[in-house]
Design an enzyme around this catalytic site. Structure first.
Site, PDB file in Angstrom:
ATOM      1  N   HIS A 220      -1.173 -13.233  -0.732  1.00 48.42           N
ATOM      2  CA  HIS A 220      -2.388 -13.695  -0.055  1.00 48.42           C
ATOM      3  C   HIS A 220      -2.222 -15.098   0.508  1.00 48.42           C
ATOM      4  O   HIS A 220      -3.177 -15.665   1.043  1.00 48.42           O
ATOM      5  CB  HIS A 220      -3.580 -13.655  -1.014  1.00 48.42           C
ATOM      6  CG  HIS A 220      -4.081 -12.276  -1.276  1.00 48.42           C
ATOM      7  ND1 HIS A 220      -5.171 -12.002  -2.085  1.00 48.42           N
ATOM      8  CD2 HIS A 220      -3.644 -11.066  -0.838  1.00 48.42           C
ATOM      9  CE1 HIS A 220      -5.379 -10.695  -2.135  1.00 48.42           C
ATOM     10  NE2 HIS A 220      -4.457 -10.109  -1.388  1.00 48.42           N
TER      11      HIS A 220
ATOM     12  N   HIS B 231       0.823  -1.213   0.000  1.00 50.61           N
ATOM     13  CA  HIS B 231       0.000   0.000   0.000  1.00 50.61           C
ATOM     14  C   HIS B 231       0.859   1.265   0.000  1.00 50.61           C
ATOM     15  O   HIS B 231       0.396   2.328  -0.418  1.00 50.61           O
ATOM     16  CB  HIS B 231      -0.942  -0.004   1.202  1.00 50.61           C
ATOM     17  CG  HIS B 231      -2.167  -0.831   0.991  1.00 50.61           C
ATOM     18  ND1 HIS B 231      -3.449  -0.331   1.097  1.00 50.61           N
ATOM     19  CD2 HIS B 231      -2.313  -2.140   0.646  1.00 50.61           C
ATOM     20  CE1 HIS B 231      -4.323  -1.293   0.847  1.00 50.61           C
ATOM     21  NE2 HIS B 231      -3.655  -2.401   0.569  1.00 50.61           N
TER      22      HIS B 231
ATOM     23  N   ASP C  66       3.616 -20.148   1.130  1.00 47.78           N
ATOM     24  CA  ASP C  66       3.875 -21.237   0.191  1.00 47.78           C
ATOM     25  C   ASP C  66       2.995 -21.049  -1.041  1.00 47.78           C
ATOM     26  O   ASP C  66       2.398 -19.992  -1.220  1.00 47.78           O
ATOM     27  CB  ASP C  66       3.613 -22.598   0.852  1.00 47.78           C
ATOM     28  CG  ASP C  66       2.221 -22.701   1.471  1.00 47.78           C
ATOM     29  OD1 ASP C  66       1.325 -21.934   1.046  1.00 47.78           O
ATOM     30  OD2 ASP C  66       2.016 -23.542   2.368  1.00 47.78           O
TER      31      ASP C  66
END
Length: 316
Positions: free
Chosen positions: A189, A61, A244
């Site tokens: 994510h 961000h 991962d």
């Protein structure tokens, strides 16, 4: 032709930016720089395991809209609404800001007026990534901090959880990032969580890409969301605290959480890379590290531009 020229100029910028920075920038002026950051982030991550995801998101961000200049850390004043108080940044976890403040405080005691907040964010991000199993990459140092931070300058520059994949591709390409680099960076994510408000509206709709059993579980998890808007769900339900390639494997099974996640597997321009990274974690780590290093050099200020802030939340 214009787009090719823009891409060439962006490539030239990244090359020249890297040439102005060095990995040992503080070797003489603050020799314990790396040790101090490593000690700070390790202690914070042990006490709060969500810190790594918080800082990686803070890094994105800060860097993606207008460059890695620590402008997202500046607090608003009576005369200016800063970036951190824009609507898209209000959900940034406090632990991300806190660990940067702790590192800056320790560095100011050891090496006053020497280390920039933007360099601290970049190194802390890399080091925290390693603590959760992610790849190492060199961080070039010598950034300076922005003297401005305006919420109004963020308009439409950061992808939202609900942003269509076509627009996300455009946003990344406008910054000089390829589709593959965008898919690789989306692998962030693999850790962290999202609040129910960011996805619950899509759960239960037809053709949204959710695995049916996963959709039922999400409805149950977010059942009390109207009363408690802080309820959240892990971005990766299989290995939530480990960096991962499970995130990409989840997308293929309809276990993506956000609309932007599902878009990666529904669009043929991005699906190929999702399949690639789902099969090959080593390749994902390699490409993620390269993309993060590239992002860390985007829009930086060096030389006489910017400043070395004494406090990360305020301009000198």
């Amino acid at each position: 032709m214009a787009s090719l020229k823009s891409l060439f100029l962006l490539f030239l910028f990244f090359f020249t930016a890297q040439s102005r920075l060095t990995t040992n920038f503080y070797s003489k002026t603050c020799p314990r720089f790396l040790d101090i950051i490593r000690d700070t982030i390790t202690n914070k991550q042990i006490t709060n395991p969500t810190t790594a995801a918080a800082v990686i998101r803070l890094f994105f961000h800060d860097c993606f809209p207008n460059g890695c200049d620590a402008s997202v850390l500046i607090s608003s004043t009576a005369f200016n609404t800063a970036e951190r108080d824009s609507s898209i940044n209000l959900s940034l976890p406090g632990d991300g800001f806190d660990v940067i403040v702790r590192a800056k405080t320790a560095l100011e005691l050891a090496c006053p007026n020497t280390v920039s907040c933007s360099d601290i964010i970049s190194v802390a991000t890399r080091d925290l990534l390693i603590t959760v199993g992610g790849p190492y990459y060199d961080v070039f140092l010598g950034r300076r901090d922005s003297r401005t931070s305006k919420s109004s300058l963020l308009t439409d520059l950061l992808p939202l959880p609900s942003t269509p994949i076509s627009k996300i591709i455009q946003q990344f390409e406008s910054k000089g990032f390829t589709v593959q680099e965008m898919v690789a960076l989306s692998g962030a994510h693999s850790i962290g969580f999202s609040h129910c408000k960011e996805f619950v509206g899509r759960v239960g709709r037809n053709n949204t890409g959710y695995n049916p059993r996963f959709a039922v579980a999400l409805k149950k998890a977010c059942a009390n969301y109207p009363k408690d808007p802080t309820i959240s769900v892990f971005n990766d339900i299989m290995t939530p605290n480990k960096f991962d390639n499970m995130y990409y494997q989840n997308l293929k099974k309809g276990l993506g959480l956000l609309e932007s996640d599902h878009g990666l597997y529904s669009d043929p321009r991005t699906r190929y890379f999702v399949d690639l990274y789902a099969k090959n974690q080593d390749l994902f780590f390699k490409d993620f590290a390269k993309a993060m290093q590239k992002l860390s050099l985007f829009g930086i200020q060096t030389g006489r531009r910017g400043e070395i802030r004494r406090r990360c939340d305020a301009i000198n």
